[in-house]
Design a protein around this motif. Sequence first.
Motif, short mmCIF file in Angstrom:
data_model
loop_
_atom_site.label_atom_id
_atom_site.label_comp_id
_atom_site.label_asym_id
_atom_site.label_seq_id
_atom_site.Cartn_x
_atom_site.Cartn_y
_atom_site.Cartn_z
N GLN A 5 -3.83 1.36 -6.19
CA GLN A 5 -3.82 0.03 -5.61
C GLN A 5 -3.23 -1.00 -6.56
O GLN A 5 -3.18 -0.79 -7.78
CB GLN A 5 -5.25 -0.41 -5.24
N LEU A 6 -2.77 -2.10 -5.98
CA LEU A 6 -2.41 -3.28 -6.76
C LEU A 6 -3.65 -4.17 -6.82
O LEU A 6 -4.22 -4.52 -5.79
CB LEU A 6 -1.26 -4.04 -6.08
N GLN A 87 2.16 -0.90 -0.40
CA GLN A 87 3.55 -0.66 0.02
C GLN A 87 4.21 -1.85 0.71
O GLN A 87 5.39 -2.13 0.43
CB GLN A 87 3.63 0.58 0.91
N PRO A 88 3.52 -2.58 1.61
CA PRO A 88 4.20 -3.75 2.19
C PRO A 88 4.69 -4.75 1.15
O PRO A 88 5.80 -5.28 1.26
CB PRO A 88 3.12 -4.35 3.10
N PHE A 92 8.58 -5.70 0.18
CA PHE A 92 8.99 -7.10 0.21
C PHE A 92 9.70 -7.47 -1.10
O PHE A 92 10.78 -8.08 -1.10
CB PHE A 92 7.76 -7.97 0.43
N LEU A 93 9.09 -7.11 -2.22
CA LEU A 93 9.68 -7.43 -3.53
C LEU A 93 11.02 -6.72 -3.72
O LEU A 93 11.97 -7.30 -4.25
CB LEU A 93 8.71 -7.03 -4.64
N ALA A 94 11.09 -5.46 -3.26
CA ALA A 94 12.35 -4.72 -3.38
C ALA A 94 13.45 -5.38 -2.55
O ALA A 94 14.61 -5.45 -2.98
CB ALA A 94 12.15 -3.27 -2.93
N GLU A 95 13.09 -5.88 -1.37
CA GLU A 95 14.09 -6.54 -0.52
C GLU A 95 14.60 -7.82 -1.16
O GLU A 95 15.76 -8.22 -0.94
CB GLU A 95 13.48 -6.83 0.86
N TYR A 138 17.07 -1.51 -4.28
CA TYR A 138 15.78 -1.12 -4.85
C TYR A 138 14.78 -0.66 -3.80
O TYR A 138 14.85 -1.05 -2.63
CB TYR A 138 15.17 -2.30 -5.62
N SER A 139 13.85 0.18 -4.26
CA SER A 139 12.66 0.54 -3.52
C SER A 139 11.47 0.38 -4.47
O SER A 139 11.66 0.19 -5.67
CB SER A 139 12.73 1.98 -3.00
N GLY A 140 10.26 0.49 -3.93
CA GLY A 140 9.08 0.36 -4.77
C GLY A 140 8.11 1.49 -4.55
O GLY A 140 7.98 2.00 -3.44
#
Length: 205
Positions: A5-6, A87-88, A92-95, A138-140
């Motif tokens: 988890q974050l 993941q959401p 979002f950050l990767a986008e 990018y992906s995360g």
Amino acid sequence: MASQQLTVVTRQRLLDLLVVEKVWWWGALDEVKFLERLYDLDTLEGDGYRRPTAREDIWQHCINNDDWPPEWVFTDARFGLSHDSPQPLLNFLAEMLHPVVRRDPVEVENLAKKLNGILTKDGFELYPTEYISGLPVYSGGPCASFHGVRPDMKFGSRPGAPQRADRRPPHLPPGREWWCGRRTEGVLCRRTCRAAACGERPESR
């Protein structure tokens, strides 16, 4: 075993970074154009009164009236950025780093380093998975997983880069299956290699 988890601390640090340094998450786009890359804004509900869809709701408040603070999206339940699943938020950050969203490679690189400096504390990171016109997409995900194309990958191993001559061992007969080692879209080749340019060290199996 609990899923990775974050933490609340990491999520707040990410938000603080964007707010304090005035990093507009939508980049060269606007809020609607950015979010429609990730969500179907026409099926997400609006304010339940005058605007039936999220698209109309966001347009009214972010573009027409401009009366929502930039960080509104991180607490809006429709987009799931504060939910338990990481993941959401990682998506979002990767986008935010996508070449269509941010067009300055130096800005993208610096922002990725800052975001990863926070994410890695919880075992996550943003990483390139492909390239568009030489720019990373990018992906995360978790740091421990295999991500394919990495920022530290040698130039000759990146998609589209010129490859070195084939190094098939001379003692192996044609068509013999061997460890090619070539990376194709982040996947190690384990096939019968007849390529004229493998680009990596072969080893007989």
